[in-house]
Structure formats: structure tokens, C-alpha cells
Design an enzyme around this catalytic site. Structure first.
Site, mmCIF file in Angstrom:
data_model
loop_
_atom_site.group_PDB
_atom_site.id
_atom_site.type_symbol
_atom_site.label_atom_id
_atom_site.label_comp_id
_atom_site.label_asym_id
_atom_site.label_seq_id
_atom_site.Cartn_x
_atom_site.Cartn_y
_atom_site.Cartn_z
ATOM 1 N N LYS A 25 -1.626 10.399 -30.710
ATOM 2 C CA LYS A 25 -1.920 11.826 -30.523
ATOM 3 C C LYS A 25 -0.649 12.666 -30.448
ATOM 4 O O LYS A 25 -0.691 13.880 -30.644
ATOM 5 C CB LYS A 25 -2.778 12.007 -29.268
ATOM 6 C CG LYS A 25 -4.186 11.448 -29.443
ATOM 7 C CD LYS A 25 -4.979 11.408 -28.149
ATOM 8 C CE LYS A 25 -6.341 10.751 -28.371
ATOM 9 N NZ LYS A 25 -7.102 10.564 -27.110
ATOM 10 N N GLY A 80 -3.816 3.746 -30.984
ATOM 11 C CA GLY A 80 -4.689 4.448 -30.045
ATOM 12 C C GLY A 80 -4.167 5.830 -29.719
ATOM 13 O O GLY A 80 -3.605 6.540 -30.564
ATOM 14 N N SER A 81 -4.321 6.214 -28.466
ATOM 15 C CA SER A 81 -4.013 7.591 -28.069
ATOM 16 C C SER A 81 -2.540 7.944 -28.125
ATOM 17 O O SER A 81 -2.197 9.126 -28.087
ATOM 18 C CB SER A 81 -4.554 7.851 -26.661
ATOM 19 O OG SER A 81 -5.971 7.842 -26.670
ATOM 20 N N THR A 82 -1.642 6.946 -28.209
ATOM 21 C CA THR A 82 -0.231 7.305 -28.353
ATOM 22 C C THR A 82 0.011 8.030 -29.679
ATOM 23 O O THR A 82 0.974 8.794 -29.804
ATOM 24 C CB THR A 82 0.681 6.062 -28.277
ATOM 25 O OG1 THR A 82 0.327 5.134 -29.308
ATOM 26 C CG2 THR A 82 0.553 5.386 -26.916
#
Length: 485
Positions: A219, A215-217
Site C-alpha cells: 500500500k 500484502g498491505s506493505t
């Protein structure tokens, strides 16, 4: 008469030679076959005739041996078995060995030739040396904080020391007690069946053997690729990103959980976790550079050993632009172990240099003399040092001004990134709550710990699943334990 005696003597000599040849055939040529025969219990009896060496955490053994008085005399015991099971694994008379009990089995059982006083000594004498001990890198307080932090949730925690690669914590939940598998009686058999039939898979080491969509980790990786490639040069400049963002070549419109993402700067997009900005950044960087950056952090590596094997974290290199956009926000085929995401945070904390993680500090003989030491772990430059410095600012902003506020620690600088990873057909699965972070005492010259936490939220918690809410407090507890030690 003399001739008959000579013939008889020659025949006897021939029989003696044949007997010696057959004995040599059985004892030398066919010895491995007989040793491996399931009906031959002598190797097992010899193996369990003496206590096994110990696995140490913080200088104290977390394993032991119990004298049963039976043919397979010594049976493995564990102290705080569920707490350390993701590190020790099990040593069972019936089901073999796993994890450290497996990779260090020769030393622990006394069979390793390095334990012999002289080369080939055991081959000549037939003796078996006392088992040696394995000294781990685990921080006792951090391991307990990780295990207790997960509590009733399914999930995992991995923590490493950025400057060295030493693994400070590996926790997985739910866990199990490896001592219940140690023997070869009916209890061990019932436990084995129950653990293997359990849908929650308590024997699965989620910290290193299960991959999740990050997920957003992820990024953090996309931001590193964009900064290294020069796609972004100013953290506060508008990124010219639409909201919603239509994935290239499709009609699929990507949206955000929060507002303020249209044309947001990289700093704002990182703190707000804007999907649209990072999907477009991944497309702008391109598949080749995105894959190279991901692989610099350790993705797509089949050979990571700590010393037991770690499942391969993946970043798909054969993607179109739409798939690349999704991959760049930790979706599509992007998958990572918690240890891999701890490595990502560690590289940021260590000025872009990634140290290979390791779990064994040294191995010693029963008397305490050194057999082998870990030494300096190999490293690679995952990103430019200037990029790492900018990412530190972005990650501290998440904790100070964004979604990671629950990871803040008084007297320390903390950087983090939250993530809530969708999965399942049509995102029907309960999301995974992620948090990756690092912490540095205000009095220390460098960060002391990098942590990754993933929590598999329950269906009842679906609306409350978030990296900042579920995972960040666990990471904070682990970082506090390391900073206090």
C-alpha cells in the site's frame, strides 16, 4: 648418396613440422577441451593449491582457508557460517560456488587478471596470484540482530542505507553452515543430500531469491501512485470509499480487518490498513500508472545484481479492474523479495530517490591495495519528492498511532507499514507477517536505514500472525543496531 641424404633430411624436417603442428594443436586449439575434461584434475589441484582470499564484514574476515595436506590442499572455512551464509554462499570442492563466493570467485581464487602485476604476466609465467579480498557493506551488528530476531521462524530480513544503496543486512532463516560443504569427502556428500531434501530449504536465500505476496506493505506503492497521479491531494480528505467494496465487474465484496474504513481519509486508511480504500485507489489510478509506479520502485526488473542476482519482483501489467484492485493491496500476482520491499521503504526515506542496492564496497589485493571500488550507485526517481514527504508522514503515523507501535525507538523518528499477506488456495496457507520501515536519529540529517522483514508464521501461530506483532520487533532491533553504530 647425397640425394638420399637430402630426401631423409627433408622427411625428418617434415616429421618435425608435423610434430610441432600437433603440439600446437593440443596445447592451443584443444587446450580448453582438455582443461574442461572431468578426468583432468590439474586445474582443480592448481585452484586449491593456495589459500582463497577472504570475505570481510566490518573489516574482519568471516571466511578462511584450512590446509588439508591433500591434493586439493586448501579447503574453505567459515566463521559464524549460518549467520553470513546468505551473503557468502559456499565454496565447495565438490559442489562449486554460490552468492559472493561465486560472483567474486576470480578475485578470491587469484585467477582474476586484475591481480597480476603486469598485463599477460600470468599467461607468460604460468603463475597464479594470491587471492584478493572482498570488503562487504554489511553492518555486523545489524546482521546479527536480523539473524537472532528471526530465531526459530522461517523468514528473511533485508536492510539498506537509503542515501547510498549499501546493503546493511541480509538474513535468511532457517540457514545452514557452508563449511560442511567445503570439502569433497563423505561428510560433504551427506550434508548436501540432507540440505537439498530438507522441506524448509535452508540453502534458499529468502532475502533475495524468494518472492512473497507483500500484502498491505504494498500500500506504500499504491499510495505513492495515487499521490503522484493527483487522485489524492489531501491526506485528510474523505476518499469516498465504500465498505465493503465490490470489485469492478464481479460480485466479490472486499472487506477490512478493522472498522472505520468507509470513506476514510488516506491517513486513516493507511494507519488502519483499509483494503477497501487502497483497492479502489488502485482502480482509480489505473493499470498503466500503477505499473509505472511499481516499476519505478524496482518491480518487474529482471536485471538486478548486488552483485549476485536477485529474483524478479512482479506487478502484473495485464489485469482487469478487479485484478488491479487486488494487485494494489499486494495480492493477486503481486510478488516481492524482502530486498525489494526494503528498496520501497528506502525510496520513501530518501525523498523519492531510489539508489540501486549493492553488497560489495571494494575489492583489494592480498597486500591491501585497491582493485576496484563500488563508487556511487545509480539512482532513479521512484516518486515525486513531495509525495515522498507525505508518505513519510503516513509511515510515521503507523508507528506513532497505528499497527506499527512495536517498531518505535526512543530518540529516533521511525516510519513503518505492517502487512499480513494471505496466500494459498482459498487463502488456506498460514499468512506471512510483513513489516517495512525506515529510521532516522533525531540528531541526524537523513534516515540511516530502511528495513523489510517477512516472517512465515507457523500453523500453530495462525491466529497471532501479524506484521505488527511478529515482524515489527525484528525490524526495530535491526534499526537500533544501525543507529547505534
Amino acid at each position: 648418396m647425397t640425394r638420399h641424404i637430402r630426401h631423409a633430411a627433408a622427411f625428418c624436417a617434415l616429421l618435425l613440422v608435423a610434430l610441432l603442428v600437433n603440439a600446437a594443436r593440443v596445447q592451443v586449439v584443444q587446450a580448453p577441451e582438455y582443461d574442461a575434461n572431468p578426468a583432468n584434475r590439474r586445474p582443480d589441484i592448481a585452484r586449491y593449491q593456495q589459500p582463497r582470499g577472504d570475505i570481510l564484514v566490518g573489516g574482519e574476515p568471516v571466511t578462511g582457508s584450512r590446509d588439508t595436506g591433500e591434493h586439493l590442499r586448501f579447503e574453505r572455512t567459515y566463521r559464524d557460517g549460518p549467520l553470513y551464509a546468505p551473503i557468502t554462499g559456499f565454496a565447495s570442492q565438490e559442489y562449486g560456488t554460490t552468492l559472493l563466493e561465486h560472483t567474486e570467485d576470480g578475485l578470491l581464487s587469484g585467477a582474476d587478471p586484475m591481480l597480476a602485476p603486469l598485463p599477460l604476466w600470468n599467461d607468460v609465467t604460468g603463475a597464479r596470484n594470491p587471492g584478493g579480498d572482498v570488503v562487504t557493506t554489511i553492518n555486523r551488528a545489524a546482521q546479527r540482530a536480523a539473524y537472532e530476531g528471526l530465531g526459530p521462524h522461517k523468514g528473511a530480513v533485508a536492510a539498506v542505507e537509503p542515501s547510498t544503496g549499501r546493503i546493511l543486512a541480509l538474513a535468511s532463516a532457517p540457514s545452514y553452515d557452508p563449511q560442511r560443504l567445503s570439502g569433497n569427502d563423505a561428510t560433504a556428500g551427506r550434508t548436501w543430500r540432507r540440505l537439498n531434501e530438507d522441506p524448509d530449504k535452508p540453502m534458499l536465500n529468502r532475502a533475495v531469491r524468494r518472492t512473497y505476496p507483500p500484502g498491505s506493505t504494498f500500500k506504500v506503492v499504491t499510495a505513492a501512485a495515487a499521490l503522484d497521479a493527483g487522485v489524492i491531494r489531501n491526506l485528510d480528505a474523505p476518499t469516498r470509499s465504500p465498505d465493503p467494496y465490490t470489485l469492478p465487474g464481479t460480485r466479490t465484496r472486499l472487506t477490512n480487518e478493522s472498522g472505520g474504513c468507509k470513506d476514510a481519509s488516506l491517513r486513516e486508511a493507511f494507519e488502519r490498513s483499509c483494503n477497501t480504500v487502497f483497492a479502489k485507489l488502485g482502480v482509480d489510478v489505473g493499470a498503466t500508472d500503477m505499473a509505472a509506479t511499481a516499476e519505478g520502485f524496482g518491480f518487474n526488473d529482471d536485471g538486478l545484481l548486488v552483485p549476485f542476482s536477485v529474483s524478479r519482483s512482479t506487478f502484473d501489467t495485464s489485469v482487469d479492474k478487479a485484478q488491479l484492485g487486488l494487485s494494489s493491496i499486494g495480492q493477486y500476482n503481486t510478488r516481492a523479495t524482502p530486498l525489494q520491499m526494503a528498496m520501497v521503504a528506502a525510496a520513501v526515506a530518501n525523498d523519492g530517490q531510489l539508489r540501486a542496492p549493492y553488497l560489495v564496497e571494494r575489492t583489494v589485493r592480498a597486500g591491501g591495495s585497491l582493485v576496484a571500488a563500488a563508487g556511487s550507485s545509480p539512482s532513479r526517481q521512484a516518486m515525486l519528492p513531495a509525495t515522498a514527504a507525505l508518505l513519510k508522514k503516513l509511515m510515521t503515523g503507523v508507528v506513532e498511532n497505528g499497527t506499527g507501535s512495536k517498531a518505535a525507538i526512543r530518540g529516533a523518528v521511525v516510519g513503518g507499514k505492517t502487512g499480513t499477506a494471505q496466500h494459498g488456495v482459498g487463502n488456506s496457507g498460514t499468512p506471512y507477517a510483513w513489516f517495512v520501515s525506515w529510521a532516522q536519529s533525531e540528531r541526524a540529517p537523513e534516515p540511516a536505514v530502511a528495513v523489510a522483514v517477512v516472517v512465515e508464521g507457523s500453523a500453530a501461530d495462525r491466529e497471532r500472525v501479524s506484521g505488527g506483532g511478529l515482524a515489527a520487533p525484528i525490524a526495530r532491533a535491526v534499526m537500533e543496531a544501525v543507529l547505534a553504530s
